[in-house]
Design a protein around this motif. Sequence first.
Motif, short mmCIF file in Angstrom:
data_model
loop_
_atom_site.label_atom_id
_atom_site.label_comp_id
_atom_site.label_asym_id
_atom_site.label_seq_id
_atom_site.Cartn_x
_atom_site.Cartn_y
_atom_site.Cartn_z
N ASP A 111 -3.48 13.00 72.39
CA ASP A 111 -3.40 14.36 73.39
C ASP A 111 -3.73 14.23 74.86
O ASP A 111 -4.01 13.33 75.41
N ASP A 112 -3.13 15.35 75.54
CA ASP A 112 -3.21 15.28 77.25
C ASP A 112 -2.76 14.03 77.53
O ASP A 112 -3.06 13.48 78.78
N GLU B 293 3.08 20.19 75.28
CA GLU B 293 2.25 21.44 75.32
C GLU B 293 2.32 22.23 76.40
O GLU B 293 2.58 21.79 77.31
N GLY B 294 1.73 23.59 76.32
CA GLY B 294 1.73 24.37 77.70
C GLY B 294 3.10 24.84 77.93
O GLY B 294 3.49 25.11 78.96
N VAL B 295 4.03 25.16 76.70
CA VAL B 295 5.57 25.84 76.87
C VAL B 295 5.33 27.19 77.21
O VAL B 295 5.00 27.90 76.08
N GLU B 296 5.49 27.61 78.02
CA GLU B 296 5.17 28.93 78.52
C GLU B 296 6.42 29.94 78.86
O GLU B 296 6.21 31.20 78.72
N ASN C 160 -8.60 18.45 66.64
CA ASN C 160 -8.96 17.44 67.81
C ASN C 160 -10.07 16.69 67.48
O ASN C 160 -11.28 17.18 66.85
N PRO D 50 -3.22 30.77 70.32
CA PRO D 50 -3.94 30.28 69.04
C PRO D 50 -4.49 31.71 68.56
O PRO D 50 -4.80 32.64 69.16
N GLN E 283 -2.66 27.37 66.42
CA GLN E 283 -1.48 27.76 67.30
C GLN E 283 -0.24 27.05 66.86
O GLN E 283 -0.52 25.69 66.41
N GLU F 262 -1.90 23.66 65.55
CA GLU F 262 -3.11 22.86 66.00
C GLU F 262 -4.23 23.85 65.95
O GLU F 262 -4.19 24.90 66.02
N ILE G 222 4.04 22.49 82.78
CA ILE G 222 3.95 23.94 83.26
C ILE G 222 5.12 23.95 84.55
O ILE G 222 5.88 25.05 84.71
N GLY H 52 3.08 26.26 72.75
CA GLY H 52 2.71 27.04 73.88
C GLY H 52 2.87 28.57 73.68
O GLY H 52 3.29 28.98 72.84
N TYR H 53 2.40 29.20 74.78
CA TYR H 53 2.00 30.59 74.75
C TYR H 53 3.59 31.32 74.42
O TYR H 53 3.44 32.43 73.87
N LYS I 224 -0.20 19.65 79.61
CA LYS I 224 0.54 20.81 80.20
C LYS I 224 0.88 20.83 81.45
O LYS I 224 1.44 21.56 82.14
O1 G Z 1 -4.82 19.50 75.42
P1 G Z 1 -5.74 20.46 74.38
O2 G Z 1 -5.79 20.12 72.94
O3 G Z 1 -6.99 20.68 74.92
O4 G Z 1 -4.76 21.80 74.49
C1 G Z 1 -5.16 23.07 73.75
C2 G Z 1 -5.53 24.04 75.02
O5 G Z 1 -4.34 24.53 75.85
C3 G Z 1 -5.95 25.39 73.92
O6 G Z 1 -7.30 25.66 74.77
C4 G Z 1 -4.92 26.19 74.15
O7 G Z 1 -5.35 27.93 74.21
C5 G Z 1 -4.36 25.92 75.43
N1 G Z 1 -2.97 26.11 75.60
C6 G Z 1 -2.03 26.33 74.59
N2 G Z 1 -0.81 26.72 75.01
C7 G Z 1 -0.87 26.81 76.01
C8 G Z 1 0.11 27.22 77.23
O8 G Z 1 1.03 27.67 76.89
N3 G Z 1 -0.48 27.29 78.35
C9 G Z 1 -1.59 26.98 78.91
N4 G Z 1 -1.85 27.21 80.23
N5 G Z 1 -2.54 26.61 78.05
C10 G Z 1 -2.19 26.56 76.59
#
Ligand code: G
Length: 233
Positions: A137-138, A194-197, A75, A221, A6, A20, A165, A215-216, A161
Amino acid sequence: MELYYQPKLHAGYRTVVGAEALMRWHTPDRKVLVPGQFMAVAEHNEVIRPVTWWAIKSAVSRLARWPEELSIAVNITPSLLLGDEIISVVRDALDIHMVKPKRLTLEVLESIMVENQEAMLSQLERLRKIGVKISIDDFGTGFSSLSYFRDLPADEIKIDKSFVIPMLSSKKDHAIVKSVIDLAHNFSLQVVAEGVEDMEIAARLTDLNCDVLQGYVFDRPLPAADFEKRHLP
Ligand code: G
Ligand code: MN
């Protein structure tokens, strides 16, 4: 087992700075499972060990074929971080493929510091001496104390995320994101969201001086071949 990639983008220029690597398991009955669906089992029966070493080697061999300025993050589960094995796996992979260590990032959970703090700190130092980058992470979900920032041998944090979000609809989440970015920068850590939608969130994160976006809205990915087709020059 397959690694999907991704993209991670520079928040200002919106150019791809790396990826990643995320595991996917192709099951015998032709399903594709994400880490949340098999990691607990993999950790329980120790298959996580060979699989993680495979992921490091596979990502590094991929880096050898990518432009020099790109990096890949892998990871690493906390239980594999301690000990000599990860040191030799990382060193050997980088040597064999002649890849610069700074192009490899190891993503570890914020919770690594909970037990065995001393051992973990010196192990992260050892890894950084090789030249690889450490990313937390996280971030924000692990109840860190402020001394965490003071002591942590890391290069980057990833804001979870769950804060990113809702950040435009929740003033409190926005405040958390903004505060974490400023705090991390004061400790010379790079910040990834992370999680930029959507693009509005991306724009706000850029305004808040976030360094890297994932993010998506930029991409999901993808299998390596698709990632290379869409994101490499
Ligand atoms: O923090 P971690 O490494 O677990 O995060 C990666 C996970 O987050 C992956 O499973 C990936 O598919 C998911 N992910 C990536 N981008 C986004 C996003 O924009 N939104 C959401 N909800 N999940 C996402
Ligand atoms: Mn991650």
